[in-house]
Design a protein around this motif. Structure first.
Motif, PDB file in Angstrom:
ATOM      1  N   SER A  84       9.405   7.051 -54.755  1.00 57.96           N
ATOM      2  CA  SER A  84       9.210   7.946 -55.900  1.00 57.96           C
ATOM      3  C   SER A  84       8.661   7.198 -57.115  1.00 57.96           C
ATOM      4  O   SER A  84       8.202   7.815 -58.068  1.00 57.96           O
TER       5      SER A  84
ATOM      6  N   ILE B 139       7.560  10.649 -47.515  1.00 57.46           N
ATOM      7  CA  ILE B 139       7.104  12.041 -47.459  1.00 57.46           C
ATOM      8  C   ILE B 139       8.092  12.991 -48.149  1.00 57.46           C
ATOM      9  O   ILE B 139       7.695  14.036 -48.670  1.00 57.46           O
ATOM     10  N   LEU B 140       9.368  12.615 -48.188  1.00 60.48           N
ATOM     11  CA  LEU B 140      10.352  13.509 -48.835  1.00 60.48           C
ATOM     12  C   LEU B 140      10.297  13.431 -50.363  1.00 60.48           C
ATOM     13  O   LEU B 140      10.892  14.263 -51.042  1.00 60.48           O
ATOM     14  N   ASN B 141       9.602  12.431 -50.891  1.00 60.70           N
ATOM     15  CA  ASN B 141       9.392  12.361 -52.345  1.00 60.70           C
ATOM     16  C   ASN B 141       8.148  13.190 -52.656  1.00 60.70           C
ATOM     17  O   ASN B 141       7.024  12.712 -52.537  1.00 60.70           O
ATOM     18  N   GLU B 142       8.346  14.437 -53.057  1.00 64.06           N
ATOM     19  CA  GLU B 142       7.201  15.359 -53.087  1.00 64.06           C
ATOM     20  C   GLU B 142       6.114  14.988 -54.089  1.00 64.06           C
ATOM     21  O   GLU B 142       4.970  15.409 -53.947  1.00 64.06           O
ATOM     22  N   HIS B 143       6.447  14.169 -55.107  1.00 63.40           N
ATOM     23  CA  HIS B 143       5.412  13.814 -56.078  1.00 63.40           C
ATOM     24  C   HIS B 143       4.633  12.557 -55.679  1.00 63.40           C
ATOM     25  O   HIS B 143       3.720  12.133 -56.383  1.00 63.40           O
TER      26      HIS B 143
ATOM     27  N   LYS C  20       2.104  10.648 -53.090  1.00 65.54           N
ATOM     28  CA  LYS C  20       1.127  10.961 -52.039  1.00 65.54           C
ATOM     29  C   LYS C  20       1.275   9.950 -50.904  1.00 65.54           C
ATOM     30  O   LYS C  20       1.414   8.753 -51.166  1.00 65.54           O
TER      31      LYS C  20
ATOM     32  N   ARG D 120       8.848  20.672 -41.691  1.00 66.06           N
ATOM     33  CA  ARG D 120       8.722  22.039 -42.215  1.00 66.06           C
ATOM     34  C   ARG D 120       9.883  22.912 -41.745  1.00 66.06           C
ATOM     35  O   ARG D 120      10.456  23.645 -42.539  1.00 66.06           O
TER      36      ARG D 120
ATOM     37  N   SER E  27      10.183  19.120 -46.189  1.00 69.46           N
ATOM     38  CA  SER E  27       8.906  18.871 -46.874  1.00 69.46           C
ATOM     39  C   SER E  27       7.882  19.885 -46.369  1.00 69.46           C
ATOM     40  O   SER E  27       7.887  20.250 -45.187  1.00 69.46           O
ATOM     41  N   ASP E  28       7.010  20.322 -47.275  1.00 67.36           N
ATOM     42  CA  ASP E  28       5.916  21.196 -46.825  1.00 67.36           C
ATOM     43  C   ASP E  28       4.718  20.345 -46.383  1.00 67.36           C
ATOM     44  O   ASP E  28       3.694  20.871 -45.959  1.00 67.36           O
TER      45      ASP E  28
ATOM     46  N   LYS F 198       2.594  18.822 -48.033  1.00 66.91           N
ATOM     47  CA  LYS F 198       1.360  18.970 -48.817  1.00 66.91           C
ATOM     48  C   LYS F 198       0.954  17.648 -49.455  1.00 66.91           C
ATOM     49  O   LYS F 198      -0.130  17.548 -50.032  1.00 66.91           O
ATOM     50  N   ASN F 199       1.841  16.652 -49.366  1.00 62.13           N
ATOM     51  CA  ASN F 199       1.542  15.344 -49.953  1.00 62.13           C
ATOM     52  C   ASN F 199       1.139  14.319 -48.886  1.00 62.13           C
ATOM     53  O   ASN F 199       1.357  13.132 -49.043  1.00 62.13           O
TER      54      ASN F 199
END
Ligand code: IMO
Ligand code: MG
Length: 436
Positions: free
Chosen positions: A28, A66-70, A72, A94, A99-100, A102-103
């Protein structure tokens, strides 16, 4: 001109050092996490407590942040992707609403593992007989061999589907000729089903952005963004520097980062070397400090859950090998050390291999030098330490454990900046800030 540098976090031994947990913790703080090599042979475990439930996610190809959504997460071009495996990883994240995805970004240079690469991996292992490497059976060796022999398939080529499909067909046929030559049996209908599943999975991955990894990273560093490079496997599994031939098929070390990402050496910042309070090895190959006391070895395996997260195989435990670590530190240019799984040894006798009898100054030996029983490790007995549960400050850690890490630091001459004292991400103590 770069305004920032890329830090690197990698394993110093034979893999499974706890890299996943650290990338999750530190991720993060970075804009980009970049996985630079390996493929679905890796198993990086991330454990999170979400709404009172413990979620355990094993990532094979997806970077561990990947679980840190902000943050990449980028899969670089030197990584091998098997679309079937990657699709499963994405769907699990998903389905569990972790996580979605998207990162997630994929380099368009990524090389693809076909179902026939896996068949070939198994066929080659069978053919090696008693000299088998003990691979993960994920097709890693044959896929990297195809890459370097210029027969491989890049994910970016999928845009021209017609010519891509033709290339897949030709390559798969080549593989099957070899599989037949080696006399390795397989079920043709299962294979056909897998090939279809593979094509479907590749189509599924169309929604994940494909990028020019080198351009992305140069722009990021020019803007002063923070980049952390994630290693897989470990230094002693490096194809050139490790215990060849009992290694994986790529460079797992800092030198490999520049080649994989297209970064000049000056762009590398900190190199964070990760190792455990003991060592493990899975697969075949020399392991000088392997614990021969079966009862003790089993205790460590159970306490440390030392079973392969990719193959389920039991890992062999051993003591820390200081000459091997000195070698790993030297070739990677390690600036910071992090010690994992300290809690696993609580209450157990501890030994530290400080050198080899034949040549106490030697820092590591190539595998040709290992004749069974020919090299004798010199051990120091360390005092056993007690429970570490609920410890939150470095000063509260058992004094015997502090003596152990001080001794390791003294021998290695590099600071141990963090220690992990349990599975959960909260069970980690930063002794000195790692990122300053
Ligand atoms: P992570 O990233 C531990 C080992 C295999 C075998 C050798 C070659 O979780 O640390 P391969 O399938 O790569 O051709 O197998 O390398 N190996 C690992 N051991 N951790 C890993 O990954 C490994 N990836 C490969 O057991 O000895
Ligand atoms: Mg692992």
């Amino acid at each position: 001109m770069f305004k920032s540098k890329a830090d690197v976090l990698l394993g110093l031994t034979w893999g499974d050092e706890g890299k996943g947990k650290l990338i999750d913790i530190y991720g993060s703080l970075y804009h980009w996490i970049v996985r630079f090599q390996g493929g679905p042979n890796a198993g990086h475990t991330v454990i999170r407590n979400i709404n009172g439930r413990t979620e355990v996610v094993v990532l094979h190809t997806i970077p561990s942040s990947i679980l840190n959504e902000h943050t990449k997460n980028l899969i670089a071009g030197n990584v091998l992707i098997n679309p079937i495996d990657l699709r499963k990883e994405i769907e699990e994240l998903r389905d569990k609403r972790l996580s979605d995805v998207k990162n997630l970004y994929i380099s368009n240079k990524v090389q693809l593992i076909l179902p026939t690469h896996k068949l070939l991996d198994l066929a080659l292992e069978q053919r090696r007989g008693k000299n088998a490497i003990g691979t993960t059976g994920r097709g890693i060796g044959p896929a990297y061999a195809d890459k370097t022999s210029r027969a491989g398939l890049r994910i970016g080529w999928y845009t021209d589907k017609q010519s891509f499909n033709k290339k897949v067909q030709i390559l798969a046929e080549e593989h099957l000729k070899l599989v037949d030559l080696y006399g390795f049996g397989y079920d043709i209908q299962t294979l056909e089903r897998q090939m279809q599943e593979w094509m479907d999975a590749l189509e599924f991955l169309s929604s994940i952005p494909k990028v020019d990894c080198t351009h992305v990273l140069h722009s990021a560093l020019q803007s002063g963004h923070k980049v952390l490079v994630e290693g897989a496997q470990g230094t002693l599994l490096d194809c050139d520097m490790g215990s060849y031939p009992f290694v994986t098929s790529c460079n797992t070390t800092t030198g490999g980062v520049c080649a994989a990402l297209g970064l000049p050496p000056q762009a590398i910042g900190k190199v964070i070397g990760v190792f455990k309070a003991y060592t493990t090895r899975v697969g075949r190959g020399p392991f000088l400090t392997k614990i021969l006391d079966i009862e003790l070895a089993n205790k460590i395996v159970q306490e440390g859950s030392e079973f392969g997260s990719t193959t389920g195989r039991k890992r062999d435990p051993g003591w820390i090998d200081i000459p091997a670590l000195k070698y790993a530190i030297a070739i990677n240019g390690v600036t910071d050390l992090i010690l994992m799984k300290s809690d696993v040894l609580s209450g157990l006798p501890v030994k530290l291999c400080i050198g080899y009898k034949e040549d106490p100054e030697k820092i590591y030996l190539s595998s040709q030098d290992y004749e069974e029983g020919a090299i004798i490790p010199l051990y120091e007995d360390m005092a056993s330490w007690g429970d570490m549960k609920n410890v939150t400050e470095f000063s509260e850690l058992p004094k015997e454990f502090k003596i152990y890490i001080n001794r390791i630091e003294e021998l290695l001459n590099v600071k141990i900046k963090g220690v992990s004292i349990g599975k959960d991400r909260t069970e980690y103590i930063e002794r000195v800030p790692v990122l300053i």
